[in-house]
Design a protein around this motif. Structure first.
Motif, PDB file in Angstrom:
ATOM      1  N   ILE A 175      -1.321   2.005 -19.506  1.00  0.00           N
ATOM      2  CA  ILE A 175      -2.373   1.475 -18.658  1.00  0.00           C
ATOM      3  C   ILE A 175      -2.042   0.030 -18.300  1.00  0.00           C
ATOM      4  CG2 ILE A 175      -4.831   0.900 -18.501  1.00  0.00           C
ATOM      5  CD1 ILE A 175      -5.345   3.306 -20.351  1.00  0.00           C
ATOM      6  N   TYR A 176      -2.105  -0.243 -16.998  1.00  0.00           N
ATOM      7  CA  TYR A 176      -1.818  -1.577 -16.474  1.00  0.00           C
ATOM      8  C   TYR A 176      -3.058  -2.040 -15.720  1.00  0.00           C
ATOM      9  CZ  TYR A 176       2.835   0.186 -17.408  1.00  0.00           C
ATOM     10  OH  TYR A 176       3.936   0.737 -18.018  1.00  0.00           O
ATOM     11  N   GLU A 177      -3.669  -3.103 -16.198  1.00  0.00           N
ATOM     12  CA  GLU A 177      -4.877  -3.637 -15.579  1.00  0.00           C
ATOM     13  C   GLU A 177      -4.602  -5.066 -15.137  1.00  0.00           C
ATOM     14  OE1 GLU A 177      -9.527  -4.650 -16.693  1.00  0.00           O
ATOM     15  OE2 GLU A 177      -8.182  -3.935 -18.257  1.00  0.00           O
ATOM     16  N   GLY A 178      -4.957  -5.361 -13.911  1.00  0.00           N
ATOM     17  CA  GLY A 178      -4.740  -6.705 -13.411  1.00  0.00           C
ATOM     18  C   GLY A 178      -5.150  -6.829 -11.967  1.00  0.00           C
ATOM     19  N   ASP A 179      -4.526  -7.784 -11.277  1.00  0.00           N
ATOM     20  CA  ASP A 179      -4.826  -8.029  -9.871  1.00  0.00           C
ATOM     21  C   ASP A 179      -3.568  -7.791  -9.050  1.00  0.00           C
ATOM     22  OD1 ASP A 179      -7.538  -8.839 -10.231  1.00  0.00           O
ATOM     23  OD2 ASP A 179      -6.788 -10.736 -11.031  1.00  0.00           O
ATOM     24  N   LEU A 180      -3.724  -7.013  -7.997  1.00  0.00           N
ATOM     25  CA  LEU A 180      -2.631  -6.722  -7.083  1.00  0.00           C
ATOM     26  C   LEU A 180      -2.738  -7.645  -5.878  1.00  0.00           C
ATOM     27  CD1 LEU A 180      -0.231  -4.791  -6.477  1.00  0.00           C
ATOM     28  CD2 LEU A 180      -1.859  -3.458  -5.103  1.00  0.00           C
ATOM     29  N   ASP A 181      -1.720  -8.456  -5.666  1.00  0.00           N
ATOM     30  CA  ASP A 181      -1.625  -9.315  -4.493  1.00  0.00           C
ATOM     31  C   ASP A 181      -0.750  -8.544  -3.509  1.00  0.00           C
ATOM     32  OD1 ASP A 181      -1.138 -11.238  -2.575  1.00  0.00           O
ATOM     33  OD2 ASP A 181      -0.600 -12.802  -4.004  1.00  0.00           O
ATOM     34  N   TRP A 182      -1.323  -8.200  -2.347  1.00  0.00           N
ATOM     35  CA  TRP A 182      -0.588  -7.360  -1.409  1.00  0.00           C
ATOM     36  C   TRP A 182      -0.968  -7.665   0.022  1.00  0.00           C
ATOM     37  CZ3 TRP A 182      -3.196  -2.826   0.902  1.00  0.00           C
ATOM     38  CH2 TRP A 182      -4.530  -2.706   0.532  1.00  0.00           C
ATOM     39  N   GLY A 183      -0.095  -7.246   0.928  1.00  0.00           N
ATOM     40  CA  GLY A 183      -0.350  -7.401   2.342  1.00  0.00           C
ATOM     41  C   GLY A 183      -0.102  -6.082   3.047  1.00  0.00           C
ATOM     42  N   LEU A 184      -0.932  -5.799   4.052  1.00  0.00           N
ATOM     43  CA  LEU A 184      -0.812  -4.561   4.812  1.00  0.00           C
ATOM     44  C   LEU A 184      -0.758  -4.899   6.296  1.00  0.00           C
ATOM     45  CD1 LEU A 184      -0.841  -1.432   4.838  1.00  0.00           C
ATOM     46  CD2 LEU A 184      -3.338  -1.587   5.050  1.00  0.00           C
ATOM     47  N   ASP A 185       0.336  -4.527   6.935  1.00  0.00           N
ATOM     48  CA  ASP A 185       0.498  -4.719   8.365  1.00  0.00           C
ATOM     49  C   ASP A 185      -0.284  -3.610   9.066  1.00  0.00           C
ATOM     50  OD1 ASP A 185       1.302  -4.815  11.027  1.00  0.00           O
ATOM     51  OD2 ASP A 185       3.395  -5.228  10.524  1.00  0.00           O
ATOM     52  N   ILE A 186      -1.378  -3.980   9.755  1.00  0.00           N
ATOM     53  CA  ILE A 186      -2.208  -2.969  10.409  1.00  0.00           C
ATOM     54  C   ILE A 186      -1.886  -2.861  11.901  1.00  0.00           C
ATOM     55  CG2 ILE A 186      -4.063  -3.095   8.713  1.00  0.00           C
ATOM     56  CD1 ILE A 186      -5.653  -4.783  10.753  1.00  0.00           C
ATOM     57  N   GLY A 187      -0.809  -3.490  12.319  1.00  0.00           N
ATOM     58  CA  GLY A 187      -0.368  -3.405  13.711  1.00  0.00           C
ATOM     59  C   GLY A 187      -0.755  -4.622  14.514  1.00  0.00           C
ATOM     60  N   ASP A 188      -0.140  -4.739  15.698  1.00  0.00           N
ATOM     61  CA  ASP A 188      -0.400  -5.851  16.615  1.00  0.00           C
ATOM     62  C   ASP A 188      -0.218  -7.215  15.956  1.00  0.00           C
ATOM     63  OD1 ASP A 188      -0.985  -4.106  18.713  1.00  0.00           O
ATOM     64  OD2 ASP A 188      -3.100  -3.980  18.119  1.00  0.00           O
ATOM     65  N   GLY A 189       0.694  -7.286  15.001  1.00  0.00           N
ATOM     66  CA  GLY A 189       0.969  -8.553  14.340  1.00  0.00           C
ATOM     67  C   GLY A 189      -0.085  -8.999  13.347  1.00  0.00           C
ATOM     68  N   VAL A 190      -1.021  -8.120  13.010  1.00  0.00           N
ATOM     69  CA  VAL A 190      -2.085  -8.470  12.074  1.00  0.00           C
ATOM     70  C   VAL A 190      -1.719  -7.953  10.679  1.00  0.00           C
ATOM     71  CG1 VAL A 190      -4.528  -8.202  11.504  1.00  0.00           C
ATOM     72  CG2 VAL A 190      -3.818  -8.373  13.901  1.00  0.00           C
ATOM     73  N   VAL A 191      -1.689  -8.869   9.723  1.00  0.00           N
ATOM     74  CA  VAL A 191      -1.424  -8.525   8.332  1.00  0.00           C
ATOM     75  C   VAL A 191      -2.644  -8.905   7.513  1.00  0.00           C
ATOM     76  CG1 VAL A 191       0.022  -8.951   6.303  1.00  0.00           C
ATOM     77  CG2 VAL A 191       1.068  -8.836   8.583  1.00  0.00           C
ATOM     78  N   VAL A 192      -3.167  -7.923   6.798  1.00  0.00           N
ATOM     79  CA  VAL A 192      -4.314  -8.169   5.922  1.00  0.00           C
ATOM     80  C   VAL A 192      -3.756  -8.495   4.542  1.00  0.00           C
ATOM     81  CG1 VAL A 192      -6.439  -7.236   4.936  1.00  0.00           C
ATOM     82  CG2 VAL A 192      -5.699  -6.516   7.223  1.00  0.00           C
ATOM     83  N   GLU A 193      -3.985  -9.715   4.094  1.00  0.00           N
ATOM     84  CA  GLU A 193      -3.534 -10.162   2.775  1.00  0.00           C
ATOM     85  C   GLU A 193      -4.739 -10.151   1.849  1.00  0.00           C
ATOM     86  OE1 GLU A 193      -0.422 -11.815   1.983  1.00  0.00           O
ATOM     87  OE2 GLU A 193       0.466 -11.713   3.974  1.00  0.00           O
ATOM     88  N   SER A 194      -4.581  -9.579   0.675  1.00  0.00           N
ATOM     89  CA  SER A 194      -5.699  -9.578  -0.268  1.00  0.00           C
ATOM     90  C   SER A 194      -5.198  -9.491  -1.701  1.00  0.00           C
ATOM     91  CB  SER A 194      -6.667  -8.421   0.029  1.00  0.00           C
ATOM     92  OG  SER A 194      -6.027  -7.185  -0.152  1.00  0.00           O
ATOM     93  N   GLU A 195      -6.095  -9.847  -2.579  1.00  0.00           N
ATOM     94  CA  GLU A 195      -5.848  -9.693  -4.016  1.00  0.00           C
ATOM     95  C   GLU A 195      -6.981  -8.817  -4.537  1.00  0.00           C
ATOM     96  OE1 GLU A 195      -5.868 -12.636  -7.749  1.00  0.00           O
ATOM     97  OE2 GLU A 195      -4.246 -13.035  -6.304  1.00  0.00           O
ATOM     98  N   THR A 196      -6.604  -7.665  -5.071  1.00  0.00           N
ATOM     99  CA  THR A 196      -7.599  -6.675  -5.483  1.00  0.00           C
ATOM    100  C   THR A 196      -7.435  -6.318  -6.957  1.00  0.00           C
ATOM    101  OG1 THR A 196      -6.126  -4.905  -4.722  1.00  0.00           O
ATOM    102  CG2 THR A 196      -7.820  -5.628  -3.191  1.00  0.00           C
ATOM    103  N   PRO A 197      -8.537  -6.189  -7.672  1.00  0.00           N
ATOM    104  CA  PRO A 197      -8.452  -5.685  -9.050  1.00  0.00           C
ATOM    105  C   PRO A 197      -7.887  -4.262  -9.031  1.00  0.00           C
ATOM    106  CG  PRO A 197     -10.592  -6.678  -8.659  1.00  0.00           C
ATOM    107  CD  PRO A 197      -9.919  -6.559  -7.322  1.00  0.00           C
ATOM    108  N   MET A 198      -7.035  -3.974 -10.010  1.00  0.00           N
ATOM    109  CA  MET A 198      -6.354  -2.681 -10.017  1.00  0.00           C
ATOM    110  C   MET A 198      -6.096  -2.219 -11.440  1.00  0.00           C
ATOM    111  SD  MET A 198      -2.663  -1.902  -8.308  1.00  0.00           S
ATOM    112  CE  MET A 198      -2.136  -0.264  -7.930  1.00  0.00           C
TER     113      MET A 198
END
Length: 176
Positions: free
Chosen positions: A119-142
């Protein structure tokens, strides 16, 4: 003739001892393999998790059982049901479905290994390219839960709080 039950102390003790022994779990007579299984599973789970976060799909694939499964039920309301059964389906999901990820890094808060489970519990720092040059950057508990059997990952479960991702997505859309 009158029936007289056998009630000798030694017979009663023998029956009681047998009943107690029969009621014990299988591991009561021999020590459980818990430590051995944990020790054997830990490096497999850790290597797999590191490959997952690094998006090293070639390395990850070598650690998967042919019948492995992946699931992220927490993504249902965000990305639809994320379920894959079998190594081929999982690798297709990771190689194609994760292609829009710009990065992933994991900040662990707690990790533990228990027999077949990691089991790995922590925060995931990630980015998702949703198109048109827009990248959603977030840090989510995981929380990631893996099961290892015979030196291979047989089950991978992600559990993510997508609220920070959705908040960031809404903020980016409001700026547009």
């Amino acid at each position: 003739m009158m029936y007289k039950p056998l009630t000798s102390p030694s017979l009663t003790a023998a029956i009681t001892a047998f009943a107690i022994a029969a009621a014990q779990p299988a591991w009561a007579e021999t020590p459980p393999r818990y430590d051995q299984v944990t020790q054997a599973s830990t490096p497999v789970a850790d290597a797999y998790f590191a490959a997952y976060i690094a998006r090293d799909w070639d390395k990850l694939e070598t650690l998967l059982d042919d019948e492995a499964s992946f699931q992220d039920e927490s993504a249902e309301l965000v990305f639809g049901g994320l379920r894959s059964q079998g190594k081929a389906a999982m690798m297709k999901r990771f190689r194609e479905g994760y292609a829009s990820l710009t990065h992933m890094s994991f900040k662990p808060q707690r990790t533990f290994h228990a027999g077949h489970i990691a089991i790995y519990e922590g925060d995931l720092d990630w980015g998702l390219d949703i198109g048109d040059g827009v990248v959603v950057e977030s840090e989510t508990p995981m929380v990631v839960i893996l099961r290892v059997e015979d030196g291979k990952i047989v089950r991978h479960r992600d559990n993510v709080d997508y609220a920070p991702f959705l908040a960031r997505l809404r903020a980016l859309r409001a700026q547009s």
